[in-house]
Design a protein around this motif. Structure first.
Motif, short mmCIF file in Angstrom:
data_model
loop_
_atom_site.label_atom_id
_atom_site.label_comp_id
_atom_site.label_asym_id
_atom_site.label_seq_id
_atom_site.Cartn_x
_atom_site.Cartn_y
_atom_site.Cartn_z
N TRP A 107 28.55 53.98 51.60
CA TRP A 107 27.36 54.83 51.53
C TRP A 107 26.40 54.59 52.70
CZ3 TRP A 107 26.80 58.90 48.32
CH2 TRP A 107 27.78 59.02 47.33
N ALA A 108 26.92 54.04 53.80
CA ALA A 108 26.10 53.78 54.99
C ALA A 108 26.17 54.91 56.00
CB ALA A 108 26.54 52.46 55.64
N ALA A 109 26.75 56.04 55.64
CA ALA A 109 26.84 57.18 56.56
C ALA A 109 25.44 57.66 56.96
CB ALA A 109 27.61 58.33 55.91
N PRO A 110 25.27 58.18 58.17
CA PRO A 110 23.98 58.73 58.56
C PRO A 110 23.69 60.02 57.81
CG PRO A 110 25.62 59.23 60.22
CD PRO A 110 26.30 58.33 59.22
N PRO A 159 29.60 44.97 48.45
CA PRO A 159 29.51 45.20 49.90
C PRO A 159 30.35 46.40 50.36
CG PRO A 159 29.82 42.87 49.46
CD PRO A 159 30.05 43.58 48.16
N LEU A 160 31.50 46.61 49.71
CA LEU A 160 32.37 47.73 50.08
C LEU A 160 31.69 49.06 49.76
CD1 LEU A 160 35.24 48.40 51.14
CD2 LEU A 160 35.99 48.49 48.77
N LEU A 161 31.07 49.16 48.59
CA LEU A 161 30.34 50.39 48.26
C LEU A 161 29.16 50.62 49.19
CD1 LEU A 161 32.10 50.43 45.64
CD2 LEU A 161 30.09 51.37 44.49
N ARG A 162 28.48 49.54 49.55
CA ARG A 162 27.36 49.69 50.49
C ARG A 162 27.85 50.21 51.83
NH1 ARG A 162 24.60 43.96 48.83
NH2 ARG A 162 23.30 44.72 47.09
N ASP A 163 29.00 49.72 52.29
CA ASP A 163 29.57 50.23 53.54
C ASP A 163 29.91 51.71 53.42
OD1 ASP A 163 29.37 47.77 54.76
OD2 ASP A 163 31.50 47.25 54.56
N GLN A 194 21.46 62.44 47.96
CA GLN A 194 22.48 61.58 47.35
C GLN A 194 22.66 60.29 48.14
OE1 GLN A 194 26.31 63.49 47.13
NE2 GLN A 194 27.09 62.07 45.61
N LEU A 195 22.69 60.41 49.46
CA LEU A 195 22.83 59.24 50.33
C LEU A 195 21.68 58.26 50.14
CD1 LEU A 195 24.06 60.56 53.81
CD2 LEU A 195 24.96 58.58 52.61
N LEU A 196 20.46 58.78 50.20
CA LEU A 196 19.29 57.93 50.13
C LEU A 196 19.19 57.21 48.78
CD1 LEU A 196 16.58 56.98 51.37
CD2 LEU A 196 15.52 58.98 50.32
N SER A 197 19.36 57.96 47.68
CA SER A 197 19.17 57.34 46.37
C SER A 197 20.33 56.42 46.01
CB SER A 197 18.97 58.41 45.29
OG SER A 197 20.06 59.30 45.24
N THR A 198 21.54 56.73 46.46
CA THR A 198 22.66 55.82 46.19
C THR A 198 22.50 54.52 46.96
OG1 THR A 198 24.16 57.68 45.77
CG2 THR A 198 25.18 55.55 46.26
N ARG A 199 22.12 54.63 48.24
CA ARG A 199 21.88 53.42 49.03
C ARG A 199 20.80 52.55 48.41
NH1 ARG A 199 23.02 55.87 54.37
NH2 ARG A 199 20.89 56.60 54.48
N ALA A 200 19.72 53.20 47.96
CA ALA A 200 18.61 52.45 47.36
C ALA A 200 19.06 51.74 46.08
CB ALA A 200 17.44 53.38 47.07
N GLY A 201 19.88 52.43 45.27
CA GLY A 201 20.39 51.81 44.05
C GLY A 201 21.31 50.65 44.35
N CYS A 229 33.09 60.07 53.55
CA CYS A 229 34.35 59.34 53.69
C CYS A 229 34.76 59.17 55.15
CB CYS A 229 35.45 60.07 52.91
SG CYS A 229 37.00 59.15 52.82
N LEU A 230 34.56 60.19 55.97
CA LEU A 230 35.07 60.08 57.33
C LEU A 230 34.30 59.04 58.15
CD1 LEU A 230 33.20 61.80 59.62
CD2 LEU A 230 34.19 63.71 58.37
N HIS A 231 32.99 58.85 57.85
CA HIS A 231 32.24 57.81 58.55
C HIS A 231 32.77 56.42 58.15
CE1 HIS A 231 29.15 59.96 60.80
NE2 HIS A 231 29.14 60.83 59.81
N PHE A 232 33.04 56.25 56.87
CA PHE A 232 33.58 54.98 56.38
C PHE A 232 34.96 54.72 56.97
CE2 PHE A 232 36.14 52.85 53.03
CZ PHE A 232 35.46 51.64 52.95
#
Length: 345
Positions: free
Chosen positions: A168-171, A162-166, A85-92, A208-211
């Motif tokens: 979904w930037a969790a490791p 930019p907010l959504l990108r931030d 989910q992380l990878l494909s959301t970030r790519a989108g 959420c907690l990383h954000f």
């Protein structure tokens, strides 16, 4: 904000046919296009995916599948797909060129664009300050049955790109964290629902907690960390940086989880729009006639307080009450009637 300022990112697996679960991605895109005809649509999926012919999307982003992790819960057999989910959301989101973006799953669709109206109204109340809009289902209320702070729903999210990108930037979640509670006991006093988790954090918490931590909030150090500081900052995060709408306010249609909206238990277990209003706008500033809304919020508080008390005092029966293999036990039926009564207020 115009519809041409928005890109909808549909994330997830896709099949070119109507599945046995009646998932129909081509229909989801077609119907959503009618709702927001000016918006761009990006599909972020996996390399080698066969797409429905004539699919009406503006861009397709394909990623290599990173694979799944051990199931999220101890009794599950389905892989934990957080890293997918992380990878494909970030790519989108990386393919978005508009000022605003919405993230949806491929098994969802929009049946109206109400989220835009609500977001515009909130922008005016906040003097132009942006928030992250999310669905009330499954944004958990940590004072209820699953005490998981910073569990913000990932069903639907909307805000500045930019907010959504931030967000979904969790490791990626590590294999060790995905299996933490195989080798470690849950915290003393954990509820029957919390003890089901294998992973250190729920998927939604991991994101959420990383954000939130990056924005200075005190976040949980373990799954059901309900310390005063964590709960205070979770409420502050929701009040200042988030916005919760119920799916029917968003315009989100999620047939697969249609049962959730009809579940009295889930309506109590989650933070609904009324609960969020009580946090974010306790004086109901900007509401022409606040008295009826104040009355609804107060009734909701009483409802939840009664449910919390009933849950706490029935702890000895939780093994029976929430055993999925005994759905017709008389005690379970009695408890279900009680929950329905509490949910109606």
């Amino acid at each position: 904000m115009k519809t041409t300022d928005i890109t909808l990112v549909f994330q997830g697996a896709v099949k070119p046919y109507v599945t046995r679960e009646h998932d129909d991605f081509a229909r989801n895109i077609r119907l959503t296009r009618k709702v927001l005809p000016g918006a761009r649509i990006v599909l972020s999926t996996w390399a080698g995916t066969e797409l429905p012919p004539g699919l009406q999307v503006d861009a397709v982003v394909e990623s290599a599948d990173p694979g799944g992790l051990a199931p999220l819960k101890l009794g599950d057999s389905k892989a934990n797909n957080i890293n997918r989910q992380l990878l494909s959301t970030r790519a989108g989101l990386a393919a978005v060129e508009t000022p605003y973006a919405a993230k949806l799953r491929t098994d969802c669709r929009l049946e109206h664009g109400g989220f835009i109206d609500y977001y515009r109204e909130q922008l005016a109340l906040d003097d132009g300050r942006d928030r992250l809009l999310a669905s009330s289902f499954f944004t958990l209320d940590p004072s209820m049955f699953e005490r998981l702070p910073f569990h913000l729903s990932d069903w639907f999210q909307f805000g500045p790109t930019p907010l959504l990108r931030d967000y979904w930037a969790a490791p990626p979640m590590s294999a060790k964290d995905a299996r933490l509670y195989e080798s470690q006991d849950h915290a003393a006093g954990s509820t029957v629902f919390e003890r089901q988790f294998r992973a250190r954090f729920a998927v939604e918490q991991h994101l959420c907690l990383h954000f939130a931590h990056g924005r200075g909030y005190t976040v949980p150090s373990f799954l059901n960390d309900v310390s005063d500081t964590v709960l205070m900052d979770y409420r502050r995060f929701l009040a200042q940086d988030a916005m919760l709408l119920d799916p029917w306010q968003i315009g989100l249609r999620f047939d697969k989880y249609g049962w959730v909206g009809n579940s009295p238990f889930q309506r109590l277990n989650n933070l609904m729009h009324l609960d969020w209003l009580a946090l974010a706008n306790p004086t109901l500033a900007g509401v022409a006639d606040p008295a009826p809304l104040h009355a609804l919020i107060e009734a909701r508080r009483r409802q939840k307080a009664l449910a919390r008390g009933a849950f706490a005092h029935s702890r000895a029966l939780h093994g029976l009450l929430f055993d999925p293999n005994r759905p017709h036990h008389p005690v379970r039926r009695l408890a279900a009637r009680m929950v329905r009564h509490l949910a109606r207020g």
